[in-house]
Design an enzyme around this catalytic site. Structure first.
Site, PDB file in Angstrom:
ATOM      1  N   HIS A  34       0.795  -0.839  -0.138  1.00 13.68           N
ATOM      2  CA  HIS A  34      -0.003   0.132   0.557  1.00 13.68           C
ATOM      3  C   HIS A  34       0.715   0.924  -0.296  1.00 13.68           C
ATOM      4  O   HIS A  34       2.425   0.755   0.006  1.00 13.68           O
ATOM      5  CB  HIS A  34      -1.016   0.006   1.006  1.00 13.68           C
ATOM      6  CG  HIS A  34      -0.541  -0.091   2.453  1.00 13.68           C
ATOM      7  ND1 HIS A  34       0.520   1.024   3.220  1.00 13.68           N
ATOM      8  CD2 HIS A  34      -0.248  -1.539   3.592  1.00 13.68           C
ATOM      9  CE1 HIS A  34       0.491   0.202   4.078  1.00 13.68           C
ATOM     10  NE2 HIS A  34       0.670  -0.943   4.286  1.00 13.68           N
ATOM     11  N   GLY A  36       1.452   3.800   1.955  1.00 13.37           N
ATOM     12  CA  GLY A  36       3.119   3.180   3.254  1.00 13.37           C
ATOM     13  C   GLY A  36       4.132   2.502   2.980  1.00 13.37           C
ATOM     14  O   GLY A  36       5.168   2.887   2.940  1.00 13.37           O
ATOM     15  N   HIS A  37       3.720   1.116   2.428  1.00 13.00           N
ATOM     16  CA  HIS A  37       5.249   0.808   1.633  1.00 13.00           C
ATOM     17  C   HIS A  37       5.722   1.332   0.237  1.00 13.00           C
ATOM     18  O   HIS A  37       7.455   1.917   0.166  1.00 13.00           O
ATOM     19  CB  HIS A  37       5.010  -0.356   1.556  1.00 13.00           C
ATOM     20  CG  HIS A  37       4.741  -1.722   2.370  1.00 13.00           C
ATOM     21  ND1 HIS A  37       2.996  -2.125   2.174  1.00 13.00           N
ATOM     22  CD2 HIS A  37       5.200  -2.253   3.133  1.00 13.00           C
ATOM     23  CE1 HIS A  37       3.398  -2.884   2.668  1.00 13.00           C
ATOM     24  NE2 HIS A  37       3.734  -3.102   3.862  1.00 13.00           N
ATOM     25  N   GLN A  61       6.929 -15.528  11.640  1.00 13.99           N
ATOM     26  CA  GLN A  61       6.050 -15.113  12.305  1.00 13.99           C
ATOM     27  C   GLN A  61       4.694 -14.338  12.584  1.00 13.99           C
ATOM     28  O   GLN A  61       4.590 -14.131  12.999  1.00 13.99           O
ATOM     29  CB  GLN A  61       6.380 -12.988  12.352  1.00 13.99           C
ATOM     30  CG  GLN A  61       6.101 -12.965  10.732  1.00 13.99           C
ATOM     31  CD  GLN A  61       6.601 -10.976  10.249  1.00 13.99           C
ATOM     32  OE1 GLN A  61       7.529 -11.566   9.898  1.00 13.99           O
ATOM     33  NE2 GLN A  61       6.247 -10.601  10.271  1.00 13.99           N
ATOM     34  N   GLY A 147       9.095   0.350   8.974  1.00 14.10           N
ATOM     35  CA  GLY A 147       7.758   2.312   8.903  1.00 14.10           C
ATOM     36  C   GLY A 147       8.013   2.180  10.660  1.00 14.10           C
ATOM     37  O   GLY A 147       7.815   1.664  11.644  1.00 14.10           O
ATOM     38  N   GLN A 153       8.350  -3.210  15.881  1.00 15.91           N
ATOM     39  CA  GLN A 153       9.410  -3.679  15.279  1.00 15.91           C
ATOM     40  C   GLN A 153      10.424  -3.237  15.340  1.00 15.91           C
ATOM     41  O   GLN A 153      11.459  -3.737  15.144  1.00 15.91           O
ATOM     42  CB  GLN A 153       8.672  -4.290  14.220  1.00 15.91           C
ATOM     43  CG  GLN A 153       9.495  -4.946  13.057  1.00 15.91           C
ATOM     44  CD  GLN A 153       8.468  -5.553  11.584  1.00 15.91           C
ATOM     45  OE1 GLN A 153       7.977  -5.905  11.902  1.00 15.91           O
ATOM     46  NE2 GLN A 153       8.340  -4.255  10.627  1.00 15.91           N
ATOM     47  N   LEU A 184      -2.318   2.736   7.214  1.00 15.10           N
ATOM     48  CA  LEU A 184      -2.154   2.120   6.068  1.00 15.10           C
ATOM     49  C   LEU A 184      -1.200   0.580   6.568  1.00 15.10           C
ATOM     50  O   LEU A 184      -0.728   0.805   7.934  1.00 15.10           O
ATOM     51  CB  LEU A 184      -1.279   2.533   4.774  1.00 15.10           C
ATOM     52  CG  LEU A 184      -1.821   3.432   4.545  1.00 15.10           C
ATOM     53  CD1 LEU A 184      -1.307   3.976   3.223  1.00 15.10           C
ATOM     54  CD2 LEU A 184      -3.985   3.749   4.111  1.00 15.10           C
ATOM     55  N   SER A 185      -2.191  -0.409   6.744  1.00 11.45           N
ATOM     56  CA  SER A 185      -1.685  -1.105   6.875  1.00 11.45           C
ATOM     57  C   SER A 185      -2.070  -2.678   5.965  1.00 11.45           C
ATOM     58  O   SER A 185      -3.192  -2.033   5.610  1.00 11.45           O
ATOM     59  CB  SER A 185      -2.323  -1.637   8.388  1.00 11.45           C
ATOM     60  OG  SER A 185      -1.763  -3.507   8.718  1.00 11.45           O
TER      61      SER A 185
END
Ligand code: PAF
Length: 280
Positions: A34, A36-37, A61, A147, A153, A184-185
């Site tokens: 998205h 964000g990436h 994970q 991010g 993380q 955004l995710s």
């Protein structure tokens, strides 16, 4: 833009890039890209000559009852988006390349990873640090971009890199938000329109708490209580945790230190697990 699926191709690319006196920037992702990436990829392109993106939905994970099987996958669209954002190479390993039969070595950071996400998702950070260390050895970047949305993380990866003397500079990319404020995710894809409306309570609450701090409130207990109270107004939300922590160590703070405090939130919105945070 080129795609690669072997470790040797990536290590060869690192050798050639460095031999030519160029720097390598890296953005690890699990795909379902998205904006964000894309902002992280663009940031990497401002900091390095050659930009590598990895797309790998990392099984280690995910907990046994988590969403590994239904995690969104959209390879064709992802590749177009990578190219548009300025990536030069995309690494697309298979599960067998990263975790071949008999694989038995894991990386575990034991302090920064312990609270918050670490408490509520026990396998998560061990999987993240293991795959990120492996990807760093494969891609051999000079810088890697993560991010701020996944603030813990980011802190865990920074600690691992320091503890293990990994020669990669970690760069934080600001959280990208939709026009309604929602961070955004890839998991936002699970939300229906009406669930999305409910989810807006999370960024709205973070903004209100930030305003309380800007107006002089320093007591973490008071801010945590107010966050929990505001989120409880949205009936679909079930809070998993709310905490005011040091953004480097993730240890709880009793008083906000402006510029060095993070308000971190995780909550269920019906069946979707969302996290968000703001620096205070
Ligand atoms: O943030 C993510 O998408 C993942 O945790 C990462 C860093 C790509 C490791 O699988």
């Amino acid at each position: 833009m080129q795609t690669h699926d072997t470790v040797s191709a990536m290590q060869q690319l690192a050798r050639e890039t460095h031999a030519a006196g160029k720097t390598l920037g890296f953005v690890p992702t699990m795909g379902a890209l998205h904006q964000g990436h894309l902002d992280l990829i663009k940031l990497a392109a401002t900091k390095a000559d050659v930009v590598v993106v990895s797309i790998f939905v990392n099984p280690t994970q995910f907990g046994p009852n988590e969403d590994f099987d239904r995690y969104p996958r959209a390879l064709e669209a992802d590749l177009e988006l990578c190219e548009g954002a300025g990536a030069h190479h995309v690494f697309l390993p298979t599960k067998d390349t990263i975790y071949p039969e008999g694989y038995s070595t894991y990386i575990e950071e034991q302090s920064v990873a312990a609270p918050l996400e670490g408490e509520s998702r026990p396998a998560f950070f061990r999987g993240v640090t293991t795959v990120v260390a492996k990807l760093f050895n494969i891609v051999q970047p000079d810088i890697a971009v993560f991010g701020q949305k996944d603030a813990q993380q980011l802190a865990v990866v920074r600690k691992m890199v320091t503890d293990l003397h990994i020669p990669v500079e970690i760069v934080a990319g600001p959280t990208t938000r939709d026009t309604d404020g929602l961070a955004l995710s890839s998991r936002n894809a699970y939300l229906t329109n009406s669930q999305r409306e409910g989810a807006r309570a999370i960024p709205q609450t973070l903004e209100k708490i930030k305003a309380m701090v800007d107006a002089g409130e320093r007591r973490a207990e008071r801010l945590v209580a107010e966050t929990t109270h505001l989120l409880a107004d949205e009936r679909r939300i079930r809070v998993i945790y709310v905490a005011v922590v040091d953004p480097t160590t993730m240890k709880k703070q009793t008083d906000v230190e402006p510029g060095n405090s993070l308000l971190a939130v995780a909550a269920w919105l019906d069946q979707t697990r969302l996290i968000d945070n703001t620096l205070l």
